[in-house]
Enzyme design. Structure first.
Site, PDB file in Angstrom:
ATOM      1  N   ASP A 150       0.782  -1.250   0.000  1.00 32.41           N
ATOM      2  CA  ASP A 150       0.000   0.000   0.000  1.00 32.41           C
ATOM      3  C   ASP A 150       0.813   1.301   0.000  1.00 32.41           C
ATOM      4  OD1 ASP A 150      -1.522  -2.130   0.845  1.00 32.41           O
ATOM      5  OD2 ASP A 150      -2.228  -1.190   2.666  1.00 32.41           O
ATOM      6  N   GLU A 320     -10.353  -2.375   4.446  1.00 32.80           N
ATOM      7  CA  GLU A 320      -9.040  -1.820   4.762  1.00 32.80           C
ATOM      8  C   GLU A 320      -8.918  -0.423   4.138  1.00 32.80           C
ATOM      9  OE1 GLU A 320      -6.344  -5.802   4.872  1.00 32.80           O
ATOM     10  OE2 GLU A 320      -6.558  -4.973   2.889  1.00 32.80           O
TER      11      GLU A 320
HETATM   12  C1  FRU Z   1      -3.832  -3.662   2.760  1.00 34.34           C
HETATM   13  C2  FRU Z   1      -3.189  -4.082   4.058  1.00 34.34           C
HETATM   14  C3  FRU Z   1      -3.539  -3.105   5.162  1.00 34.34           C
HETATM   15  C4  FRU Z   1      -2.399  -3.257   6.107  1.00 34.34           C
HETATM   16  C5  FRU Z   1      -1.247  -3.478   5.181  1.00 34.34           C
HETATM   17  C6  FRU Z   1      -0.196  -4.382   5.736  1.00 34.34           C
HETATM   18  O1  FRU Z   1      -3.182  -4.121   1.633  1.00 34.34           O
HETATM   19  O2  FRU Z   1      -3.578  -5.386   4.393  1.00 34.34           O
HETATM   20  O3  FRU Z   1      -4.796  -3.315   5.741  1.00 34.34           O
HETATM   21  O4  FRU Z   1      -2.227  -2.119   6.903  1.00 34.34           O
HETATM   22  O5  FRU Z   1      -1.773  -4.046   4.008  1.00 34.34           O
HETATM   23  O6  FRU Z   1       0.925  -4.407   4.915  1.00 34.34           O
END
Ligand code: FRU
Length: 593
Positions: A150, A320
């Site tokens: 992300d 998320e």
């Molecule tokens: C989304 C996610 C988020 C988390 C991150 C961990 O892709 O699962 O929810 O903060 O990636 O790397």
């Protein structure tokens, strides 16, 4: 970049043979435990990685105390690549000892003392950053090395676009979440700035957001860059870190965690709400499929005020990476609030995708005007996830960027030195569709046009050559026939793209696009609905080695798909609708600027 930084793996490896063990002494204890003492000089300990191995746990002990814990797939019988562990902050403090536990599947591992990694663990002042990947994009942001997911904490400050991202500095698969940091003046050329926020005793550093605290509401200084993110340890809690050097280095706030929520909740997204003169934070309660909303006067003390989501939109997978912002509706003087909600799995073609809700926000409550039963996707491809926007962007812009991958196969895509790129930056807006409903629009940020080096113009042609890095811009005027485009290479691989204006749909087929068998979820045909029926319009396609991004000229639809052709697509064929197509092929060259 100096000559030293260009050391190749080969030279590092030959150096390792010459000085194997020099400055590094390894003691083998049980069959899964080794202690590595650092006696020599060198900024980095170079760690050999084999991706098929399970993680080894490494505790770094400085004068006997654990200073850092990391997980690395240490090489057993083959070195896929090496990663640098910067030991200089530790060797400056005293004696450094690595306690290495070869964890994981015992059946898989031999006695750890037989691993080849020990001989090739060397101290060096530089490490290998020369690109060895044929699929590394040229004009999309990628990490220098290692895994990325992300985008995080994006802020615009003093003319610079800051992009933080979920980074594994010790391998090209997901692990050791750390905020990497890159900076750009123009959203298309990025400078890597190293790691900005590293794991703490509360956990690794998951996704979150950033703001510029112009009025020093938090007390960390005027114009401090404040990041709030999830510390992912035994629990997921929310932490704050602040920067007084324009977002380069961050200090972990000593009052953390600032939100010690009980259920799995993550990826805090915060913004200043002008009408109510307070900070607002949206937090994804992942398994509950809802967004929690908090308010604060000072970014440190947060009060829960409402929640949104139960029963709305796609309720699959986990929720998320939220983002909440107001946008004008094109051609009107109205505006609406948009709530982005990234979900995984449950996307329209499997795995990860970004859904959105349209409504109103009064400072405490988001009221959704999209019917609960309706699901809206921001991008109908398989590879646009975790999309969030920049805080503080100039000129009222709402500029967003996504992670150009999908959790279904992100760890398996055919690259090794690095994994994953971001999407192109996109300008978000709102439009009214033919059904009277309000839709989110995405178009490439205007800075992307500066990549155009030269343009070939074709009218009514069926076959056109394509440069490797290009933007194809088509202005069309169709009758009943769809516009059918085929991107082809000399290996017989192709991607078929169909714009069917009469039936209001846009389709991309990547089933024969090149390498597809690295994961059974990868081959796909994706379809986007078109909201405004129009036989005249324009389409833009961007090709950058391993990706195709398609945009309607007005932002009506967007579709992002990865592709791994064994040779670049070198021809564009217009299989149907060529008479009504006015085509421009722009050669893009990021180094021409
Ligand atoms: C989304 C996610 C988020 C988390 C991150 C961990 O892709 O699962 O929810 O903060 O990636 O790397």
């Amino acid at each position: 970049m100096n000559a030293k930084q260009l050391l190749t793996t080969a030279s590092l490896l030959s150096a390792s043979i010459a000085i194997a063990g020099e400055g590094v002494t390894t003691h083998h204890l049980g069959n899964a435990n080794a202690m590595v003492r650092i006696d020599g000089a060198g900024k980095y300990l170079i760690l050999p990685v084999q991706e098929s191995m399970p993680d080894s746990k490494i505790d770094i002990l400085v004068n006997g105390k654990v200073a850092q814990t990391l997980y690395v797939r240490l090489a057993d019988n083959q070195v896929d690549y090496t990663v640098p562990l910067d030991v200089s902050p530790y060797t400056a403090q005293g004696k450094v000892l690595l306690n290495v536990i070869a964890e994981g599947d015992r059946a898989h591992s031999r006695n750890a003392s037989e691993y080849i990694c020990w001989d090739q663990m060397v101290l060096a002042d530089t490490f290998d950053i020369a690109n060895r990947e044929k699929y590394r994009p040229a004009y999309h942001h990628t990490p220098l090395y290692g895994w990325m997911n992300d985008p995080n904490g994006m802020v615009y400050k003093d003319g610079k676009w800051h992009l933080y991202y979920q980074h594994n500095p010790y391998g090209s698969k997901w692990q050791n979440m750390t905020w990497g940091h890159s900076v750009s003046d123009d959203l298309v050329h990025w400078r890597h700035c190293g790691n900005a926020i590293e794991p703490t005793g509360l956990g690794t550093v998951f996704s979150g957001s950033g703001i510029v605290d112009k009025n020093n509401t938090a007390g960390f200084g005027e114009d401090a860059v404040i990041a709030i993110f999830t510390s992912a340890g035994v629990s997921q809690v929310q932490s704050l870190a602040y920067s007084n050097d324009n977002g380069c280095t961050f200090t972990f706030y000593d009052g953390n965690p600032i939100i010690p929520n009980q259920k799995e909740a993550r990826d805090p997204n915060m913004f200043w709400h002008e009408p109510s003169q307070q900070w607002v934070l949206v937090l994804a309660e992942a398994l509950e499929h809802q967004m929690l909303i908090f308010t604060s006067p000072n970014l440190k003390d947060w009060t829960p005020v409402s929640s949104f989501g139960k029963g709305y939109g796609c309720q699959e997978g986990v929720w998320e990476c939220p983002d909440l912002f107001e946008l004008p509706i094109a051609g009107t003087d109205e505006s609406r609030w948009v709530l982005l909600c990234n979900i995984n799995p449950g996307g329209p073609y499997g795995g990860s995708a970004t859904q959105y809700f349209i409504g109103d926000f009064d400072g405490t409550t988001f009221t959704c005007e999209t019917a609960p039963s309706v699901t809206r996707w921001m991008d109908y491809g398989k590879d646009n996830y975790a999309t969030v926007s920049w805080s503080n962007a100039p000129d009222g812009r709402r500029t967003a960027i996504g992670w150009m991958s999908n959790w279904e196969y992100a760890n398996d895509v055919p690259t090794q030195q690095y994994r994953s790129a971001n999407t192109l930056p996109r300008e978000l807006g709102l439009m009214r569709g033919d059904d009277g409903e309000i839709y989110l629009t995405s178009i490439p940020s205007p800075e992307v046009e500066t990549l155009r080096e030269s343009t070939a113009h074709y009218r009514g042609k069926r076959e056109m050559p394509l440069p490797e890095l290009c933007e194809i811009e088509i202005v069309y005027s169709l009758k009943n026939d769809p516009l059918e485009l085929v991107l082809k290479n000399e290996a017989g691989e192709n991607v078929v793209i169909t714009l069917d204006a009469a039936n209001q749909k846009f389709v991309m087929d990547r089933t024969k696009s090149g390498l597809t068998d690295f994961n059974h979820h990868f081959p796909a045909v994706t379809t986007a609905p078109i909201q405004k029926a129009n036989t005249k319009g324009s389409l833009r396609l961007f090709i950058d080695r391993c990706s195709i991004e398609a945009f309607d000229g007005e932002g009506d639809f967007a579709m992002t798909n990865l592709v791994f052709p064994t040779m670049p697509y070198s021809q564009l064929e217009i299989a149907s609708g060529s008479k009504g197509a006015n085509v421009k092929v722009h050669t893009l060259n990021p180094s021409s600027i």
